[in-house]
Scaffold this motif. Sequence first.
Motif, PDB file in Angstrom:
ATOM      1  N   ILE A 270     147.552  11.146  20.292  1.00 18.81           N
ATOM      2  CA  ILE A 270     146.721   9.945  20.113  1.00 18.81           C
ATOM      3  C   ILE A 270     147.215   9.138  18.918  1.00 18.81           C
ATOM      4  CG2 ILE A 270     144.380   9.120  19.689  1.00 18.81           C
ATOM      5  CD1 ILE A 270     143.357  11.717  20.990  1.00 18.81           C
ATOM      6  N   LEU A 271     147.570   9.835  17.838  1.00 20.00           N
ATOM      7  CA  LEU A 271     148.058   9.162  16.634  1.00 20.00           C
ATOM      8  C   LEU A 271     149.321   8.356  16.925  1.00 20.00           C
ATOM      9  CD1 LEU A 271     147.407   9.006  13.579  1.00 20.00           C
ATOM     10  CD2 LEU A 271     149.005  10.877  13.239  1.00 20.00           C
ATOM     11  N   ARG A 272     150.210   8.933  17.718  1.00 18.82           N
ATOM     12  CA  ARG A 272     151.451   8.247  18.086  1.00 18.82           C
ATOM     13  C   ARG A 272     151.144   6.972  18.884  1.00 18.82           C
ATOM     14  NH1 ARG A 272     153.880   8.715  22.976  1.00 18.82           N
ATOM     15  NH2 ARG A 272     156.057   8.068  23.173  1.00 18.82           N
ATOM     16  N   GLU A 273     150.170   7.062  19.795  1.00 16.09           N
ATOM     17  CA  GLU A 273     149.831   5.898  20.614  1.00 16.09           C
ATOM     18  C   GLU A 273     149.168   4.805  19.778  1.00 16.09           C
ATOM     19  OE1 GLU A 273     149.483   3.450  23.942  1.00 16.09           O
ATOM     20  OE2 GLU A 273     150.697   5.247  23.545  1.00 16.09           O
ATOM     21  N   LEU A 274     148.337   5.202  18.828  1.00 14.38           N
ATOM     22  CA  LEU A 274     147.707   4.213  17.954  1.00 14.38           C
ATOM     23  C   LEU A 274     148.748   3.459  17.138  1.00 14.38           C
ATOM     24  CD1 LEU A 274     144.588   6.221  16.705  1.00 14.38           C
ATOM     25  CD2 LEU A 274     144.592   4.288  18.290  1.00 14.38           C
ATOM     26  N   CYS A 275     149.762   4.183  16.677  1.00 16.16           N
ATOM     27  CA  CYS A 275     150.849   3.529  15.936  1.00 16.16           C
ATOM     28  C   CYS A 275     151.584   2.542  16.825  1.00 16.16           C
ATOM     29  CB  CYS A 275     151.822   4.577  15.399  1.00 16.16           C
ATOM     30  SG  CYS A 275     151.157   5.619  14.101  1.00 16.16           S
ATOM     31  N   ARG A 276     151.802   2.951  18.060  1.00 16.25           N
ATOM     32  CA  ARG A 276     152.542   2.079  18.991  1.00 16.25           C
ATOM     33  C   ARG A 276     151.772   0.805  19.302  1.00 16.25           C
ATOM     34  NH1 ARG A 276     153.604   1.202  24.320  1.00 16.25           N
ATOM     35  NH2 ARG A 276     151.769   2.362  24.980  1.00 16.25           N
ATOM     36  N   ARG A 277     150.427   0.882  19.212  1.00 10.10           N
ATOM     37  CA  ARG A 277     149.579  -0.260  19.529  1.00 10.10           C
ATOM     38  C   ARG A 277     149.206  -1.074  18.284  1.00 10.10           C
ATOM     39  NH1 ARG A 277     147.287   0.185  24.641  1.00 10.10           N
ATOM     40  NH2 ARG A 277     145.579  -1.190  24.028  1.00 10.10           N
ATOM     41  N   HIS A 278     149.867  -0.778  17.148  1.00 10.25           N
ATOM     42  CA  HIS A 278     149.641  -1.521  15.901  1.00 10.25           C
ATOM     43  C   HIS A 278     148.212  -1.377  15.387  1.00 10.25           C
ATOM     44  CE1 HIS A 278     153.265  -4.380  16.575  1.00 10.25           C
ATOM     45  NE2 HIS A 278     153.381  -3.322  17.333  1.00 10.25           N
TER      46      HIS A 278
ATOM     47  N   ASP B  87     144.145  -0.036  11.341  1.00  9.63           N
ATOM     48  CA  ASP B  87     142.783   0.217  10.856  1.00  9.63           C
ATOM     49  C   ASP B  87     142.168   1.418  11.555  1.00  9.63           C
ATOM     50  OD1 ASP B  87     143.031  -1.967   9.214  1.00  9.63           O
ATOM     51  OD2 ASP B  87     142.112  -3.368  10.646  1.00  9.63           O
ATOM     52  N   VAL B  88     142.427   1.519  12.848  1.00  6.62           N
ATOM     53  CA  VAL B  88     141.878   2.639  13.619  1.00  6.62           C
ATOM     54  C   VAL B  88     142.527   3.945  13.187  1.00  6.62           C
ATOM     55  CG1 VAL B  88     141.511   3.538  15.954  1.00  6.62           C
ATOM     56  CG2 VAL B  88     141.472   1.075  15.542  1.00  6.62           C
TER      57      VAL B  88
ATOM     58  N   SER C 179     143.478   4.904  10.222  1.00  8.40           N
ATOM     59  CA  SER C 179     142.842   5.416   9.009  1.00  8.40           C
ATOM     60  C   SER C 179     141.541   6.138   9.342  1.00  8.40           C
ATOM     61  CB  SER C 179     142.590   4.257   8.043  1.00  8.40           C
ATOM     62  OG  SER C 179     141.942   4.706   6.883  1.00  8.40           O
ATOM     63  N   LYS C 180     140.716   5.531  10.199  1.00 11.52           N
ATOM     64  CA  LYS C 180     139.460   6.173  10.592  1.00 11.52           C
ATOM     65  C   LYS C 180     139.715   7.433  11.409  1.00 11.52           C
ATOM     66  CE  LYS C 180     137.078   1.704  10.728  1.00 11.52           C
ATOM     67  NZ  LYS C 180     136.377   0.704  11.594  1.00 11.52           N
ATOM     68  N   PHE C 181     140.741   7.356  12.223  1.00 13.96           N
ATOM     69  CA  PHE C 181     141.075   8.487  13.081  1.00 13.96           C
ATOM     70  C   PHE C 181     141.489   9.711  12.260  1.00 13.96           C
ATOM     71  CE2 PHE C 181     144.126  10.798  15.785  1.00 13.96           C
ATOM     72  CZ  PHE C 181     143.308  11.061  16.869  1.00 13.96           C
ATOM     73  N   ILE C 182     142.270   9.478  11.212  1.00 12.79           N
ATOM     74  CA  ILE C 182     142.699  10.580  10.350  1.00 12.79           C
ATOM     75  C   ILE C 182     141.493  11.204   9.654  1.00 12.79           C
ATOM     76  CG2 ILE C 182     144.028  11.148   8.279  1.00 12.79           C
ATOM     77  CD1 ILE C 182     146.091   9.078   9.168  1.00 12.79           C
ATOM     78  N   GLN C 183     140.521  10.378   9.270  1.00 16.94           N
ATOM     79  CA  GLN C 183     139.302  10.905   8.652  1.00 16.94           C
ATOM     80  C   GLN C 183     138.541  11.807   9.621  1.00 16.94           C
ATOM     81  OE1 GLN C 183     137.012   7.598   7.204  1.00 16.94           O
ATOM     82  NE2 GLN C 183     138.563   6.949   5.726  1.00 16.94           N
ATOM     83  N   VAL C 184     138.497  11.413  10.888  1.00 16.74           N
ATOM     84  CA  VAL C 184     137.848  12.239  11.908  1.00 16.74           C
ATOM     85  C   VAL C 184     138.570  13.578  12.049  1.00 16.74           C
ATOM     86  CG1 VAL C 184     137.292  12.408  14.372  1.00 16.74           C
ATOM     87  CG2 VAL C 184     136.957  10.245  13.150  1.00 16.74           C
ATOM     88  N   MET C 185     139.906  13.544  12.027  1.00 16.73           N
ATOM     89  CA  MET C 185     140.689  14.776  12.119  1.00 16.73           C
ATOM     90  C   MET C 185     140.357  15.725  10.974  1.00 16.73           C
ATOM     91  SD  MET C 185     144.453  13.331  13.243  1.00 16.73           S
ATOM     92  CE  MET C 185     145.222  14.937  13.063  1.00 16.73           C
ATOM     93  N   VAL C 186     140.287  15.188   9.762  1.00 17.08           N
ATOM     94  CA  VAL C 186     139.999  16.017   8.585  1.00 17.08           C
ATOM     95  C   VAL C 186     138.594  16.606   8.683  1.00 17.08           C
ATOM     96  CG1 VAL C 186     139.719  15.995   6.078  1.00 17.08           C
ATOM     97  CG2 VAL C 186     141.620  14.752   7.137  1.00 17.08           C
ATOM     98  N   GLN C 187     137.634  15.813   9.165  1.00 16.74           N
ATOM     99  CA  GLN C 187     136.267  16.308   9.313  1.00 16.74           C
ATOM    100  C   GLN C 187     136.188  17.468  10.298  1.00 16.74           C
ATOM    101  OE1 GLN C 187     133.985  12.877  10.461  1.00 16.74           O
ATOM    102  NE2 GLN C 187     134.118  11.912   8.425  1.00 16.74           N
ATOM    103  N   LYS C 188     137.089  17.456  11.288  1.00 19.93           N
ATOM    104  CA  LYS C 188     137.120  18.541  12.271  1.00 19.93           C
ATOM    105  C   LYS C 188     137.976  19.715  11.819  1.00 19.93           C
ATOM    106  CE  LYS C 188     136.175  15.847  16.432  1.00 19.93           C
ATOM    107  NZ  LYS C 188     136.595  15.561  17.824  1.00 19.93           N
TER     108      LYS C 188
END
Length: 723
Positions: A335-343, A346-347, A349-358
């Motif tokens: 998912i992280l790779r796809e988010l990077c590909r889609r520029h 902002d998402v 940063s939030k996504f990484i926070q969700v990963m850390v919370q899990k």
Amino acid sequence: MPFSLSPALTYSCRLCRKFRFLASFSTSCALSTVDCFKEVDSHVSDYPELQRSMWGYAISGDFNSALCTLNLMKIFDGKPTVYDCNALLYFYLKSNNACWQELVEIYMGMKRFGPRPNASTFNTLLRGMSVLGNLEHAVFIVEEMCRSDFVPSFTSLSKTLKMAIKVGNLVHGVTVFELMLRYDYHPSEPTLNKFISMLCQVGMVSKAWFVLSLLLRKGCVYNVFCYNQILWALCKSGQSCVALQLFCWLKKKGFVHSVCSYTALIYGFCREGLQDDVFQWLDLMQSDGCKPNVITHTIIVKFLFDNGKFEEAMDYVGKMEREGCQSDLLTYNVILRELCRRHSLDVISKFIQVMVQKGLYLDSYSYAALCGGLLKIGKTVFACELLQDIFSSGCTVDVALYNIYLRCLCRQNKSREALSLLKSMMEAGFKPNNASYNTILSGFCTEKNLKEAFELLYHFEWDVNWPDAVSFNAILCTACRLGNSTIIQRILYHMRYENLKLNVLSSTCLVQYVCRSGNFSECLKLVEYMMPCSPTPTVVTINMLLHNLCKNQLLGIAYRIFQSVRNTEVLPDMTSYNILIHASLREHNHLLVGQLLGEMRRQKLKPDVFTYGSLINGLCKEGKISAALQMWNQMLLRGVVPSVAIFNTLLHAMFWRGMFWEILSLLKVMVVEGFQPDDVTLRILNQAVLNGSVNKFPKAAKVLEWMICNDIQKETDQRAVAG
């Protein structure tokens, strides 16, 4: 035997020739026995005493003295016996100084001069080669044993097969496996798993299945892991249909498939873009009571991302987690790779926070996906800063992440800095691979700094001790773009010296360079050289050559090359035919146009919009408007959508011949088909209006009405018409 993968059985003959010198060496040892015997006291003539002396020398690792003592036994009738030779082998192997050359020497001496080796001789030698880890001579001893009509034990063959698998020697592994089948020995399940894995890794999937099916027919029963390897190998090589056939056959035979079996098929369908089959088999998997795991779901998520279905993929992730299958780090990396590909920074940063919370913390693969994605979307500076933060934080990173950082520096034209960093990293214990060097090398080439590229090519420690084809191609293609013939000759010389073949990229660059220079004789020689070589040039390379030849009025040479190419693996495509048809029409060679169209029909190639465009343009230039319109109608009947350029060609021809009724009809077709006129169309119509031709053809005034209603007439032109 029916199972044969390689000519490995001929190996032993070559090995015997290799050790012919040992026979002469044994002879010299036998002759030296006389001298040795003279040095021995006359009272040392007791056979048991000689035996004990030989054992002592052998177990201490003194091979020469042991062999000399063995030869002294010849003073007694019928001595030495095969048991004495076997004892020498046995005790010598118990020493810490045993050497395979000396073991083979004893065997070759026994084979030539006697006593004749027995089963114990071969077993002792085979055990010794296993202890010494010498696979090559272990296989030689096994083959010699079989040729001497002795049956190797299951244990000896199994150990030899394990040794071949351990070192990854497929040729010797196949040889030993064939011998096991000859004596109806069946390898253990762990050994078979490793052997099948080795076959699959080198692309011999069909042979791997033949091995397993042969053992299954002999009544052997193995677990699901054995055939799952074959299913995965088939699916990874784009043979999901074959994998499906194997899957169904195994199911009919009563084999119970696991989640790994279904996941292999789903992976294969995803790899080949068969979306309907993917979800059909996902449902079938669940109906068979096999619950998909996180690997299965991650494969599907990646498949949806790769096919541009972002929302559907994210919905699938949510559904998967609601069903109790929690995403792991691999899923989040996808998912992280796809988010990077889609520029979506902002998402991210939030996504990484969700990963850390899990409780999922980014690993080197996560960082590589993140930084590599940023690099691909052009966020080079941001990726570089992020990598610097990662390095300074003390996180464990691998060579792939360092290579991304080197690529970031080279993207910013900092190849010298990248090289300096690589040297300092190596001093700190970092081991680069060829990708590290090639990244910097490509950076120098991008900066057109061929001097430093050459210094790196020849004066640096490469991972495999020498640059590869990628390295040479980087400099060669840059030299071709810059037109540097000196560098080109130098690179080609070194590639010949290192026995490196030109690949498609380097061949295409060379053809392009020679075409630009106008030296078509050299270009033809190059293509002639490429044809029988591997790899052959692609059709893109050939089309580029045909285009340049036709551009320089060398249609005859281009057509001869075209004909020679048809006899190779590189089949001409529609572009090839279009290039030649266009050039033939320009030179009014209608006979050749007819031949090319006939060849297209025989090759079952249908004319496309470019073909019709060239034909209509040629007819219009010759004033054959009616024939051009017939060609136009033929194109429409065959479902070929015309381009604006074809409209403009017909409009221009009709305008100069005063065919305003036909212009009006053609413009109506443009409206119906939804085509928007371009600047060329407007210029033609403006010229028709401004030169007063409309006054001669009252009905053509509707042209102006159409132009104004469709808001395509420029304001200045409208004022001119109103005046």
